[in-house]
Design a protein around this motif. Sequence first.
Motif, mmCIF file in Angstrom:
data_model
loop_
_atom_site.group_PDB
_atom_site.id
_atom_site.type_symbol
_atom_site.label_atom_id
_atom_site.label_comp_id
_atom_site.label_asym_id
_atom_site.label_seq_id
_atom_site.Cartn_x
_atom_site.Cartn_y
_atom_site.Cartn_z
ATOM 1 N N ILE A 135 8.326 -66.231 38.005
ATOM 2 C CA ILE A 135 9.276 -66.718 39.002
ATOM 3 C C ILE A 135 9.675 -65.626 39.999
ATOM 4 C CG2 ILE A 135 11.601 -67.655 39.306
ATOM 5 C CD1 ILE A 135 11.228 -69.123 36.633
ATOM 6 N N LEU A 136 9.813 -64.392 39.523
ATOM 7 C CA LEU A 136 10.282 -63.300 40.384
ATOM 8 C C LEU A 136 9.294 -62.940 41.486
ATOM 9 C CD1 LEU A 136 12.012 -60.710 38.017
ATOM 10 C CD2 LEU A 136 13.059 -62.332 39.579
ATOM 11 N N ARG A 137 8.034 -63.291 41.285
ATOM 12 C CA ARG A 137 7.010 -62.908 42.263
ATOM 13 C C ARG A 137 7.362 -63.395 43.667
ATOM 14 N NH1 ARG A 137 1.873 -63.271 44.637
ATOM 15 N NH2 ARG A 137 0.328 -61.866 43.690
ATOM 16 N N GLU A 138 7.848 -64.635 43.759
ATOM 17 C CA GLU A 138 8.185 -65.196 45.069
ATOM 18 C C GLU A 138 9.290 -64.399 45.757
ATOM 19 O OE1 GLU A 138 6.998 -69.907 44.591
ATOM 20 O OE2 GLU A 138 9.086 -69.321 44.371
ATOM 21 N N PHE A 139 10.253 -63.938 44.978
ATOM 22 C CA PHE A 139 11.342 -63.144 45.554
ATOM 23 C C PHE A 139 10.790 -61.871 46.206
ATOM 24 C CE2 PHE A 139 13.528 -65.935 42.715
ATOM 25 C CZ PHE A 139 14.837 -66.019 43.148
ATOM 26 N N LEU A 140 9.880 -61.220 45.510
ATOM 27 C CA LEU A 140 9.287 -59.986 46.045
ATOM 28 C C LEU A 140 8.413 -60.272 47.253
ATOM 29 C CD1 LEU A 140 10.454 -58.885 43.399
ATOM 30 C CD2 LEU A 140 8.354 -57.575 43.090
ATOM 31 N N GLN A 141 7.653 -61.358 47.206
ATOM 32 C CA GLN A 141 6.823 -61.705 48.356
ATOM 33 C C GLN A 141 7.664 -62.006 49.595
ATOM 34 O OE1 GLN A 141 4.268 -64.645 45.939
ATOM 35 N NE2 GLN A 141 2.930 -64.044 47.609
ATOM 36 N N LEU A 142 8.862 -62.513 49.372
ATOM 37 C CA LEU A 142 9.774 -62.796 50.483
ATOM 38 C C LEU A 142 10.466 -61.533 50.987
ATOM 39 C CD1 LEU A 142 11.346 -66.117 49.152
ATOM 40 C CD2 LEU A 142 9.743 -65.874 51.053
ATOM 41 N N GLY A 143 10.212 -60.394 50.313
ATOM 42 C CA GLY A 143 10.738 -59.118 50.792
ATOM 43 C C GLY A 143 12.065 -58.694 50.203
ATOM 44 N N TYR A 144 12.463 -59.291 49.060
ATOM 45 C CA TYR A 144 13.765 -58.974 48.471
ATOM 46 C C TYR A 144 13.623 -58.132 47.203
ATOM 47 C CZ TYR A 144 15.837 -62.352 51.654
ATOM 48 O OH TYR A 144 16.247 -63.011 52.789
ATOM 49 N N SER A 145 14.528 -57.164 47.054
ATOM 50 C CA SER A 145 14.630 -56.419 45.804
ATOM 51 C C SER A 145 15.510 -57.220 44.856
ATOM 52 C CB SER A 145 15.241 -55.038 46.035
ATOM 53 O OG SER A 145 14.413 -54.248 46.865
ATOM 54 N N LYS A 177 17.104 -74.285 41.945
ATOM 55 C CA LYS A 177 16.189 -74.909 40.992
ATOM 56 C C LYS A 177 14.824 -75.032 41.649
ATOM 57 C CE LYS A 177 15.879 -78.640 37.578
ATOM 58 N NZ LYS A 177 14.494 -79.079 37.798
ATOM 59 N N ARG A 178 13.843 -74.533 40.997
ATOM 60 C CA ARG A 178 12.497 -74.521 41.546
ATOM 61 C C ARG A 178 11.942 -75.935 41.672
ATOM 62 N NH1 ARG A 178 8.611 -72.874 39.148
ATOM 63 N NH2 ARG A 178 7.563 -71.495 40.607
ATOM 64 N N ASP A 179 10.916 -76.069 42.517
ATOM 65 C CA ASP A 179 10.195 -77.325 42.599
ATOM 66 C C ASP A 179 9.490 -77.570 41.269
ATOM 67 O OD1 ASP A 179 10.964 -77.693 45.228
ATOM 68 O OD2 ASP A 179 9.223 -76.621 46.026
ATOM 69 N N PRO A 180 9.252 -78.845 40.926
ATOM 70 C CA PRO A 180 8.645 -79.159 39.624
ATOM 71 C C PRO A 180 7.363 -78.379 39.366
ATOM 72 C CG PRO A 180 9.378 -81.166 40.709
ATOM 73 C CD PRO A 180 9.543 -80.056 41.717
ATOM 74 N N ASP A 181 7.280 -77.827 38.163
ATOM 75 C CA ASP A 181 6.098 -77.090 37.713
ATOM 76 C C ASP A 181 6.048 -77.248 36.202
ATOM 77 O OD1 ASP A 181 4.243 -75.229 36.788
ATOM 78 O OD2 ASP A 181 4.667 -73.796 38.383
ATOM 79 N N GLU A 182 5.156 -78.134 35.740
ATOM 80 C CA GLU A 182 5.158 -78.491 34.323
ATOM 81 C C GLU A 182 4.978 -77.281 33.417
ATOM 82 O OE1 GLU A 182 5.852 -81.118 31.311
ATOM 83 O OE2 GLU A 182 6.039 -81.396 33.485
ATOM 84 N N GLY A 183 4.164 -76.327 33.848
ATOM 85 C CA GLY A 183 3.923 -75.148 33.022
ATOM 86 C C GLY A 183 5.180 -74.338 32.768
ATOM 87 N N ILE A 184 6.100 -74.370 33.732
ATOM 88 C CA ILE A 184 7.352 -73.638 33.605
ATOM 89 C C ILE A 184 8.470 -74.539 33.081
ATOM 90 C CG2 ILE A 184 9.192 -72.495 34.939
ATOM 91 C CD1 ILE A 184 7.065 -71.280 36.685
ATOM 92 N N VAL A 224 19.587 -61.647 39.903
ATOM 93 C CA VAL A 224 18.976 -62.935 39.578
ATOM 94 C C VAL A 224 18.958 -63.119 38.069
ATOM 95 C CG1 VAL A 224 16.853 -64.309 39.644
ATOM 96 C CG2 VAL A 224 17.542 -62.984 41.649
ATOM 97 N N ALA A 225 19.354 -64.314 37.622
ATOM 98 C CA ALA A 225 19.309 -64.641 36.197
ATOM 99 C C ALA A 225 18.710 -66.026 36.011
ATOM 100 C CB ALA A 225 20.710 -64.595 35.583
ATOM 101 N N LEU A 226 17.941 -66.197 34.929
ATOM 102 C CA LEU A 226 17.406 -67.500 34.563
ATOM 103 C C LEU A 226 18.280 -68.093 33.465
ATOM 104 C CD1 LEU A 226 14.906 -65.944 35.810
ATOM 105 C CD2 LEU A 226 13.494 -67.446 34.387
ATOM 106 N N ALA A 227 18.521 -69.407 33.526
ATOM 107 C CA ALA A 227 19.366 -70.010 32.505
ATOM 108 C C ALA A 227 19.032 -71.483 32.300
ATOM 109 C CB ALA A 227 20.837 -69.868 32.892
ATOM 110 N N ASN A 228 19.093 -71.918 31.046
ATOM 111 C CA ASN A 228 19.051 -73.340 30.725
ATOM 112 C C ASN A 228 20.295 -73.690 29.920
ATOM 113 O OD1 ASN A 228 18.614 -72.439 28.096
ATOM 114 N ND2 ASN A 228 16.448 -73.020 28.046
ATOM 115 N N SER A 229 20.403 -74.929 29.494
ATOM 116 C CA SER A 229 21.633 -75.394 28.831
ATOM 117 C C SER A 229 21.888 -74.712 27.494
ATOM 118 C CB SER A 229 21.558 -76.912 28.639
ATOM 119 O OG SER A 229 21.495 -77.563 29.886
ATOM 120 N N ASN A 230 20.858 -74.101 26.911
ATOM 121 C CA ASN A 230 21.035 -73.417 25.628
ATOM 122 C C ASN A 230 21.926 -72.182 25.736
ATOM 123 O OD1 ASN A 230 19.322 -75.267 24.380
ATOM 124 N ND2 ASN A 230 17.498 -74.019 24.711
#
Length: 428
Positions: A234-244, A208-215, A160-166
Amino acid sequence: MAGRREKGQSLRGSRIAVAIVIGVLIGCVMAFFFPQGLINPTTPSVQNRRIGKSNIQIDSSSCESSERIKMLKSDIISLSEKNSELKKQVRDLTEKLQLAEQGKDHAQKQFLALGEQHKAGPFGTVKALRTNPTVVPDDSVNPRLAKILEEVAVGKELIVALANSNVKEMLEVWFSSIKGVGIANYLVIALDDQIVEFCKSNNVPVYKRDPDEGIDVVGRTGGNHAVSGLKFRILREFLQLGYSVLLSDVDIVYLQNPFNHLYRDSDVESMTDGHNNMTAYGYNDVFDEPAMGWARYAHTMRIWVYNSGFFYIRPTIPAIELLDRVADRMARHQNLWDQAVFNEELFFPSHPGYDGLHAAKRTMDFYMFMNSKVLFKTVRKDAKLKKLKPVIVHINYHPDKLRRMKAVVEFYVNGKQDALDPFPDGSD
């Protein structure tokens, strides 16, 4: 005469008494059959007055009902909003309760999962538990993400990688190297719409995540460090869903499939910023204080930090607690560096006023999972080491990331032996 007069008066009194009795009986009968009387005392004018009064009451009650309805509607809207908020609080509390239950008597559950408890074995045969059990997957956390991960992940794990246009140009080198190795289980978390379209146009799995102004604010405009700090939330949800998750920055070139080189025996398995055996794996650093005389030498343990831009994290309670701790501190203190916080939470022990994290950790082989200091300061200058093919190269020590990433591809993939030569050991 007197006798006849008395007799007549007696007879007359009897008749009167009989008449009275008959009158009373007739009154009782009439009262029983005609309780409202034989004649209705209500005249038409009185009825009209009553009808008019009734109409006035109806009109008045109608206005009152209209106002009451408006008030009830307002109350319903207010209660609906409060109900939504309460539902959210219930979900949050339920989630915390589930995590608390999973963390309860954790060591006991480990023993139960691995079998019956036993006495300690002979000297040299006892081994402590190293691998914590995974959490129970909860798809309700994010059903949309759960569906994506079912399609993308292999063996319940993925990059998993996070990326924006920069970082668009680096991202292209990143996913091109992944495709070149033949890795299928990877996902880009897009922090803006441009990256979504860019990934789709290159057949790159994207979410792309659902809108979250803080993020979203940081995601759209943040630099490398700011964006890096978002991953712990952001990674917390992946772990809660049971994925490494093998978390990856985008300034990394993949040369082999990293999933073939993981141990998977710890909560966190991370690459190091160390550049040799001592700095990467730890050493005894002796501090000299001559003023102490006989006790002048103090032994300290040192290890160079884990790199928070490339680590493998399993869906365990300690791993999720790590993410929560880092995310919480990053949210409360704006000027912190996520890598420093990441390491402090992993390594600092419990002490008065602080409960340390009980997480198992493993340091990756620094020649296989190579940082750019190792490559440019050591490996490229050693004929034997140059023949080694690392799993990844992370350009974490140098600001001219894109140029060095392309040079790594030229050297290791295209075989251009002098591709690394133009660069200095450090930065200009």
